[in-house]
Design a protein around this motif. Structure first.
Motif, PDB file in Angstrom:
ATOM      1  N   LEU A 110     -27.529 -14.239  16.972  1.00 19.72           N
ATOM      2  CA  LEU A 110     -28.793 -13.530  17.145  1.00 19.72           C
ATOM      3  C   LEU A 110     -28.683 -12.091  16.658  1.00 19.72           C
ATOM      4  O   LEU A 110     -29.553 -11.609  15.925  1.00 19.72           O
ATOM      5  CB  LEU A 110     -29.210 -13.563  18.614  1.00 19.72           C
ATOM      6  CG  LEU A 110     -30.548 -12.855  18.886  1.00 19.72           C
ATOM      7  CD1 LEU A 110     -31.480 -13.743  19.690  1.00 19.72           C
ATOM      8  CD2 LEU A 110     -30.351 -11.531  19.603  1.00 19.72           C
ATOM      9  N   VAL A 164     -35.763 -15.260  15.870  1.00 19.73           N
ATOM     10  CA  VAL A 164     -35.810 -13.811  16.018  1.00 19.73           C
ATOM     11  C   VAL A 164     -36.184 -13.116  14.712  1.00 19.73           C
ATOM     12  O   VAL A 164     -36.874 -12.089  14.730  1.00 19.73           O
ATOM     13  CB  VAL A 164     -34.485 -13.276  16.591  1.00 19.73           C
ATOM     14  CG1 VAL A 164     -33.354 -13.362  15.555  1.00 19.73           C
ATOM     15  CG2 VAL A 164     -34.645 -11.848  17.075  1.00 19.73           C
ATOM     16  N   THR A 165     -35.793 -13.673  13.582  1.00 19.18           N
ATOM     17  CA  THR A 165     -36.168 -13.060  12.299  1.00 19.18           C
ATOM     18  C   THR A 165     -37.682 -13.097  12.122  1.00 19.18           C
ATOM     19  O   THR A 165     -38.303 -12.092  11.736  1.00 19.18           O
ATOM     20  CB  THR A 165     -35.488 -13.792  11.135  1.00 19.18           C
ATOM     21  OG1 THR A 165     -34.072 -13.704  11.287  1.00 19.18           O
ATOM     22  CG2 THR A 165     -35.892 -13.176   9.800  1.00 19.18           C
ATOM     23  N   GLY A 190     -32.227 -17.416  25.464  1.00 15.59           N
ATOM     24  CA  GLY A 190     -31.943 -17.828  24.095  1.00 15.59           C
ATOM     25  C   GLY A 190     -30.494 -17.680  23.680  1.00 15.59           C
ATOM     26  O   GLY A 190     -30.085 -18.188  22.636  1.00 15.59           O
ATOM     27  N   VAL A 191     -29.697 -16.973  24.505  1.00 20.49           N
ATOM     28  CA  VAL A 191     -28.270 -16.831  24.204  1.00 20.49           C
ATOM     29  C   VAL A 191     -27.436 -17.262  25.414  1.00 20.49           C
ATOM     30  O   VAL A 191     -26.374 -16.710  25.687  1.00 20.49           O
ATOM     31  CB  VAL A 191     -27.906 -15.389  23.777  1.00 20.49           C
ATOM     32  CG1 VAL A 191     -28.526 -15.060  22.431  1.00 20.49           C
ATOM     33  CG2 VAL A 191     -28.343 -14.366  24.830  1.00 20.49           C
ATOM     34  N   LYS A 219     -23.952 -17.842  20.180  1.00 24.82           N
ATOM     35  CA  LYS A 219     -25.385 -17.626  19.992  1.00 24.82           C
ATOM     36  C   LYS A 219     -25.713 -16.135  20.002  1.00 24.82           C
ATOM     37  O   LYS A 219     -26.573 -15.673  19.251  1.00 24.82           O
ATOM     38  CB  LYS A 219     -26.186 -18.339  21.086  1.00 24.82           C
ATOM     39  CG  LYS A 219     -26.273 -19.842  20.926  1.00 24.82           C
ATOM     40  CD  LYS A 219     -27.169 -20.435  21.996  1.00 24.82           C
ATOM     41  CE  LYS A 219     -27.302 -21.944  21.848  1.00 24.82           C
ATOM     42  NZ  LYS A 219     -28.158 -22.525  22.913  1.00 24.82           N
ATOM     43  N   LEU A 250     -36.947 -15.892  22.688  1.00 21.64           N
ATOM     44  CA  LEU A 250     -36.291 -15.460  21.457  1.00 21.64           C
ATOM     45  C   LEU A 250     -34.885 -16.053  21.368  1.00 21.64           C
ATOM     46  O   LEU A 250     -34.158 -16.123  22.364  1.00 21.64           O
ATOM     47  CB  LEU A 250     -36.220 -13.939  21.392  1.00 21.64           C
ATOM     48  CG  LEU A 250     -37.568 -13.231  21.353  1.00 21.64           C
ATOM     49  CD1 LEU A 250     -37.378 -11.724  21.398  1.00 21.64           C
ATOM     50  CD2 LEU A 250     -38.363 -13.637  20.118  1.00 21.64           C
ATOM     51  N   SER A 251     -34.513 -16.456  20.169  1.00 21.42           N
ATOM     52  CA  SER A 251     -33.225 -17.107  19.941  1.00 21.42           C
ATOM     53  C   SER A 251     -32.795 -16.835  18.501  1.00 21.42           C
ATOM     54  O   SER A 251     -33.575 -16.284  17.708  1.00 21.42           O
ATOM     55  CB  SER A 251     -33.347 -18.617  20.174  1.00 21.42           C
ATOM     56  OG  SER A 251     -34.088 -19.212  19.122  1.00 21.42           O
ATOM     57  N   PRO A 252     -31.578 -17.236  18.118  1.00 24.41           N
ATOM     58  CA  PRO A 252     -31.179 -17.066  16.723  1.00 24.41           C
ATOM     59  C   PRO A 252     -32.111 -17.769  15.745  1.00 24.41           C
ATOM     60  O   PRO A 252     -32.216 -17.376  14.578  1.00 24.41           O
ATOM     61  CB  PRO A 252     -29.767 -17.679  16.686  1.00 24.41           C
ATOM     62  CG  PRO A 252     -29.256 -17.531  18.074  1.00 24.41           C
ATOM     63  CD  PRO A 252     -30.459 -17.726  18.952  1.00 24.41           C
ATOM     64  N   ASP A 253     -32.823 -18.788  16.233  1.00 22.41           N
ATOM     65  CA  ASP A 253     -33.685 -19.574  15.345  1.00 22.41           C
ATOM     66  C   ASP A 253     -35.003 -18.885  14.995  1.00 22.41           C
ATOM     67  O   ASP A 253     -35.591 -19.162  13.947  1.00 22.41           O
ATOM     68  CB  ASP A 253     -33.983 -20.939  15.982  1.00 22.41           C
ATOM     69  CG  ASP A 253     -32.722 -21.778  16.162  1.00 22.41           C
ATOM     70  OD1 ASP A 253     -31.819 -21.687  15.319  1.00 22.41           O
ATOM     71  OD2 ASP A 253     -32.650 -22.513  17.165  1.00 22.41           O
ATOM     72  N   VAL A 272     -33.570 -10.375  25.187  1.00 23.22           N
ATOM     73  CA  VAL A 272     -33.182 -11.785  25.098  1.00 23.22           C
ATOM     74  C   VAL A 272     -32.306 -12.165  26.278  1.00 23.22           C
ATOM     75  O   VAL A 272     -31.512 -11.359  26.767  1.00 23.22           O
ATOM     76  CB  VAL A 272     -32.457 -12.074  23.763  1.00 23.22           C
ATOM     77  CG1 VAL A 272     -31.147 -11.309  23.678  1.00 23.22           C
ATOM     78  CG2 VAL A 272     -32.211 -13.557  23.571  1.00 23.22           C
TER      79      VAL A 272
END
Length: 205
Positions: free
Chosen positions: A192, A159-160, A176-177, A188, A154-157, A173
């Motif tokens: 996130l 997670v939505t 991913g950060v 990051k 999971l990452s900011p890219d 997480v």
């Protein structure tokens, strides 16, 4: 301590302390206790363990003041129950590494002794922190009766999308950060958490 403070400032609900000596993110109980003593009482503290003697786990729980244990090994339902119903009990999260062969029967024996299931990506010879996601579409077929904590790449890219598809109780997480294992990237992390809050608001609006 700086990582903990930045995480709380960004809005995390829980902090994880990895008590697995082989991990690049390992923290000694003494350091975890020091951090735990200096953070908000409204942030949960989670200890991550892999197949460690349950008496040692309970000692670390009591020493550090942990809210939860997160078990990433081959711990049995009986093992989980010993922690959940100990003289000074703690809440138990059982982690499962998900592959295409996962079935509901894998989880059933744990339903009465854990507070949640953490679902991570199966990678051979790696108990967690893989940085890879799995096929979220298969989660519904597992018929889980406990809250789901989603992990794995999971990452900011993404997670939505993960929240929209899985509707987990929480996300877990790490890589991913991070800039590298054990070194958090605060930009990051904030990105996130911002995406998480926006996804939550979209669900209730």
């Amino acid at each position: 301590m700086e990582d903990a403070e930045e995480g709380i400032r960004a809005g995390v609900d829980a902090l994880g302390f990895i008590f697995v000596e082989e991990s690049p993110r390992y923290i000694e109980p003494e350091k975890a206790k020091e951090i735990a003593a200096n953070i908000s009482p409204f942030v949960d503290l989670v200890g991550v363990f892999i197949d460690r003697d349950n008496i040692e786990v309970q000692e670390i729980v009591d020493y550090c003041g942990l809210s939860y244990v997160q078990l990433h090994g081959s711990e049995t339902p009986e093992y989980c129950g010993q922690l959940a119903y100990a003289a000074s009990p703690c809440k138990v999260i059982k982690a499962f590494r998900i592959s295409g062969s996962a079935i509901p029967e894998d989880f059933q024996p744990y339903q009465d002794v854990v507070q949640g299931f953490l679902l991570d990506t199966y990678v051979a010879d790696q108990a967690g922190g893989t940085g890879s996601s799995f096929n979220w579409d298969m989660i519904e077929s597992l018929a889980l009766q406990r809250p789901i904590i989603l992990a794995g790449g999971l990452s900011p890219d993404n997670v939505t999308e993960a929240i929209d598809k899985v509707r987990p109780f929480a996300i877990d997480v790490n890589s991913g950060v991070e800039i590298r294992p054990g070194l958090k990237d605060y930009d990051k992390l904030r990105m996130l958490l911002d995406a998480v809050w926006k996804a939550d608001l979209a669900r209730i609006s």
